[in-house]
Scaffold this motif. Sequence first.
Motif, PDB file in Angstrom:
ATOM      1  N   LEU A 115       0.792  -1.229   0.000  1.00 46.71           N
ATOM      2  CA  LEU A 115       0.000   0.000   0.000  1.00 46.71           C
ATOM      3  C   LEU A 115       0.830   1.287   0.000  1.00 46.71           C
ATOM      4  N   PRO A 116       1.895   1.393   0.805  1.00 44.49           N
ATOM      5  CA  PRO A 116       2.659   2.655   0.783  1.00 44.49           C
ATOM      6  C   PRO A 116       3.228   2.997  -0.589  1.00 44.49           C
ATOM      7  N   ARG A 117       3.489   1.995  -1.414  1.00 36.05           N
ATOM      8  CA  ARG A 117       4.050   2.244  -2.743  1.00 36.05           C
ATOM      9  C   ARG A 117       2.971   2.385  -3.809  1.00 36.05           C
ATOM     10  N   LEU A 118       1.718   2.235  -3.432  1.00 36.18           N
ATOM     11  CA  LEU A 118       0.608   2.373  -4.383  1.00 36.18           C
ATOM     12  C   LEU A 118      -0.244   3.610  -4.123  1.00 36.18           C
ATOM     13  N   THR A 119      -0.156   4.165  -2.924  1.00 37.57           N
ATOM     14  CA  THR A 119      -1.018   5.298  -2.571  1.00 37.57           C
ATOM     15  C   THR A 119      -0.768   6.498  -3.473  1.00 37.57           C
ATOM     16  N   GLY A 120       0.478   6.763  -3.820  1.00 38.13           N
ATOM     17  CA  GLY A 120       0.785   7.877  -4.707  1.00 38.13           C
ATOM     18  C   GLY A 120       0.167   7.706  -6.080  1.00 38.13           C
ATOM     19  N   THR A 121       0.180   6.474  -6.592  1.00 34.21           N
ATOM     20  CA  THR A 121      -0.436   6.211  -7.888  1.00 34.21           C
ATOM     21  C   THR A 121      -1.942   6.432  -7.828  1.00 34.21           C
ATOM     22  N   VAL A 122      -2.574   6.006  -6.743  1.00 33.40           N
ATOM     23  CA  VAL A 122      -4.012   6.235  -6.588  1.00 33.40           C
ATOM     24  C   VAL A 122      -4.315   7.726  -6.659  1.00 33.40           C
ATOM     25  N   HIS A 123      -3.526   8.533  -5.975  1.00 30.82           N
ATOM     26  CA  HIS A 123      -3.752   9.984  -5.978  1.00 30.82           C
ATOM     27  C   HIS A 123      -3.591  10.558  -7.382  1.00 30.82           C
ATOM     28  N   ARG A 124      -2.562  10.131  -8.108  1.00 30.32           N
ATOM     29  CA  ARG A 124      -2.332  10.663  -9.459  1.00 30.32           C
ATOM     30  C   ARG A 124      -3.434  10.245 -10.413  1.00 30.32           C
ATOM     31  N   VAL A 125      -3.857   8.989 -10.330  1.00 33.66           N
ATOM     32  CA  VAL A 125      -4.917   8.508 -11.224  1.00 33.66           C
ATOM     33  C   VAL A 125      -6.213   9.273 -10.970  1.00 33.66           C
ATOM     34  N   CYS A 126      -6.571   9.438  -9.716  1.00 30.15           N
ATOM     35  CA  CYS A 126      -7.831  10.116  -9.377  1.00 30.15           C
ATOM     36  C   CYS A 126      -7.781  11.596  -9.714  1.00 30.15           C
ATOM     37  N   THR A 127      -6.612  12.221  -9.563  1.00 30.58           N
ATOM     38  CA  THR A 127      -6.489  13.649  -9.840  1.00 30.58           C
ATOM     39  C   THR A 127      -6.460  13.934 -11.333  1.00 30.58           C
ATOM     40  N   ARG A 128      -5.692  13.183 -12.075  1.00 33.88           N
ATOM     41  CA  ARG A 128      -5.518  13.462 -13.504  1.00 33.88           C
ATOM     42  C   ARG A 128      -6.709  12.991 -14.337  1.00 33.88           C
ATOM     43  N   LEU A 129      -7.266  11.843 -14.002  1.00 36.55           N
ATOM     44  CA  LEU A 129      -8.334  11.268 -14.817  1.00 36.55           C
ATOM     45  C   LEU A 129      -9.689  11.285 -14.126  1.00 36.55           C
ATOM     46  N   ARG A 130      -9.755  11.886 -12.951  1.00 35.41           N
ATOM     47  CA  ARG A 130     -11.012  12.065 -12.213  1.00 35.41           C
ATOM     48  C   ARG A 130     -11.725  10.725 -11.991  1.00 35.41           C
ATOM     49  N   ALA A 131     -10.936   9.712 -11.661  1.00 34.29           N
ATOM     50  CA  ALA A 131     -11.499   8.391 -11.387  1.00 34.29           C
ATOM     51  C   ALA A 131     -11.959   8.327  -9.935  1.00 34.29           C
TER      52      ALA A 131
END
Length: 256
Positions: free
Chosen positions: A91-107
């Motif tokens: 999880l600590p290495r995936l949380t940043g990706t979750v933030h980027r995906v949700c911010t850039r693509l509004r997922a």
Amino acid sequence: MMYLPHSGAFASVRRHFDDPRTSDAVFVLVSPDAGEADPVRLTATETHEALYGPDSDPQFATAVWKEVIRTAQSDLTPDSTGKLLAIWLALPRLTGTVHRVCTRLRADRSDVEAEMVLALLEKLADRDSASCLTDSSLLHAARARAWHLAREGLREIPSTQIERITEEHARTASGEEADAPTAESLDVRVDRPDGPDGLCAPLRFRARPEHLRRQGIFTDTDDGSQDGSAGHRLGKRRRPGRRTGTRPVRPAGRRG
């Protein structure tokens, strides 16, 4: 450990290991070097510290990940504690990706996290790649699935037609002038397509004919009637898994 309040898959896994009765009952036996040192027995909390603590050693962290993945792949217990441990440590290495995906693509964050967890479980259950699975390839699979999910969502073109119809009906009910008389409205029925993936029930709603033509749902025929076959074809191409509710959708009030 403190986290922002959230009800997604990541938060559920974190809460599971925040319980000392859980984290202290899970052990990982790590061999630092090939036969040069005695194996080290770590609890879940100690394993997390070995990977992300301030005194983390990269060589030892590699050995920890190797054992965590091996334990997860060989875990056949009903509660799948070994697989949950691998997900928690990722999880600590995936949380940043979750933030980027949700911010850039509004997922949607919950959807992204659930897709990542599913990708991790699938990779851990894949016997063909068991011998070559590493922490990097495991995390890469989760990140790739998250971006794919978000980009697929961008291909869906939302329609505000139902909301506009409801607003017009509300203006008419309050005495305000509507864009067109109610008599010019058209009752639209979308029948359930054939096959297992489709509507649970027919849809019924009222719309003005020019709105439907603008959306490309109906086309005028030579005799002046309107052909709804285009709308049915669109309905059959809807993505699987996104099912409409079982109750008809129609504006409140008397039907014409």
